[in-house]
Design a protein around this motif. Structure first.
Motif, PDB file in Angstrom:
ATOM      1  N   ALA A  51       0.782  -1.165  -0.032  1.00 14.11           N
ATOM      2  CA  ALA A  51      -0.191   0.049  -0.050  1.00 14.11           C
ATOM      3  C   ALA A  51       0.871   1.323   0.038  1.00 14.11           C
ATOM      4  O   ALA A  51       0.563   2.100  -0.751  1.00 14.11           O
ATOM      5  CB  ALA A  51      -1.013  -0.141   1.230  1.00 14.11           C
ATOM      6  N   ARG A  55       1.060   4.329  -2.864  1.00 14.42           N
ATOM      7  CA  ARG A  55       0.602   5.421  -2.611  1.00 14.42           C
ATOM      8  C   ARG A  55       1.796   6.446  -2.936  1.00 14.42           C
ATOM      9  O   ARG A  55       1.685   7.615  -3.469  1.00 14.42           O
ATOM     10  CB  ARG A  55       0.428   5.476  -0.967  1.00 14.42           C
ATOM     11  CG  ARG A  55      -0.287   7.009  -0.414  1.00 14.42           C
ATOM     12  CD  ARG A  55      -0.504   6.806   0.899  1.00 14.42           C
ATOM     13  NE  ARG A  55      -1.321   7.874   1.533  1.00 14.42           N
ATOM     14  CZ  ARG A  55      -2.708   8.182   1.306  1.00 14.42           C
ATOM     15  NH1 ARG A  55      -3.347   7.043   0.473  1.00 14.42           N
ATOM     16  NH2 ARG A  55      -3.142   9.113   1.478  1.00 14.42           N
ATOM     17  N   GLU A 123      -7.201   2.375   0.673  1.00 13.52           N
ATOM     18  CA  GLU A 123      -7.576   1.138   1.601  1.00 13.52           C
ATOM     19  C   GLU A 123      -8.881   1.207   2.267  1.00 13.52           C
ATOM     20  O   GLU A 123      -9.426   0.298   3.013  1.00 13.52           O
ATOM     21  CB  GLU A 123      -6.361   0.520   2.456  1.00 13.52           C
ATOM     22  CG  GLU A 123      -5.953   1.448   3.412  1.00 13.52           C
ATOM     23  CD  GLU A 123      -4.946   2.483   3.168  1.00 13.52           C
ATOM     24  OE1 GLU A 123      -4.477   3.120   3.994  1.00 13.52           O
ATOM     25  OE2 GLU A 123      -4.473   2.472   2.019  1.00 13.52           O
TER      26      GLU A 123
END
Length: 142
Positions: A51, A55, A123
């Motif tokens: 993640a 990002r 998320e």
């Protein structure tokens, strides 16, 4: 990174005299370059597929897109206005030569601050992202 190096060596020195005092197009471009390099350094430390990696890629794309737009609107026209077509062609050759020789990785040096992370966490469920982004029904901000 190669492209940024070439711009700093060849394009920005030519663009600066074309802007009136107080116009920060070149300074802003140099700050954008430092921020892009900082994001690439951070990205190199992130695990692909994580993640955090996703990002950072999103932040890099956002920062690069804004940087390109400002250059095309402000810096490039100033250089085109000041140089004859023959000199522009020579400048292109110089830029390509510098790009071929420059490092593809950001060089170690003083770390610039990466641009702030203003993206809403992907998320989270869509409804929660919208709530946090726009503060729907958040009475604590009144």
């Amino acid at each position: 990174m190669r492209h940024l190096t070439a711009e700093e060596e060849h394009l920005y020195p030519l663009a600066r005299p074309g802007h009136p005092p107080g116009d920060d197009a070149v300074d802003h471009g140099l700050q954008s370059h430092a921020a892009l390099r900082a994001l690439v350094r951070e990205l190199r430390g992130a695990a692909p597929g994580s993640a955090e990696f996703d990002r950072l890629v999103a932040r890099l794309v956002e920062a690069a897109t804004g940087h390109f737009g400002r250059e095309e609107a402000r810096v490039f026209p100033a250089v085109r206005e000041r140089l004859a077509p023959v000199r522009l062609a020579a400048l292109g050759a110089q830029v390509r030569a510098t790009e071929a020789e420059a490092s593809a990785m950001p060089l170690p040096g003083p770390l610039a601050q990466a641009p702030p992370d203003e993206l809403v966490a992907p998320e989270l469920p869509w409804r929660e992202r919208m709530h946090r982004r726009f503060r729907f029904g958040d009475s604590s901000r009144t």
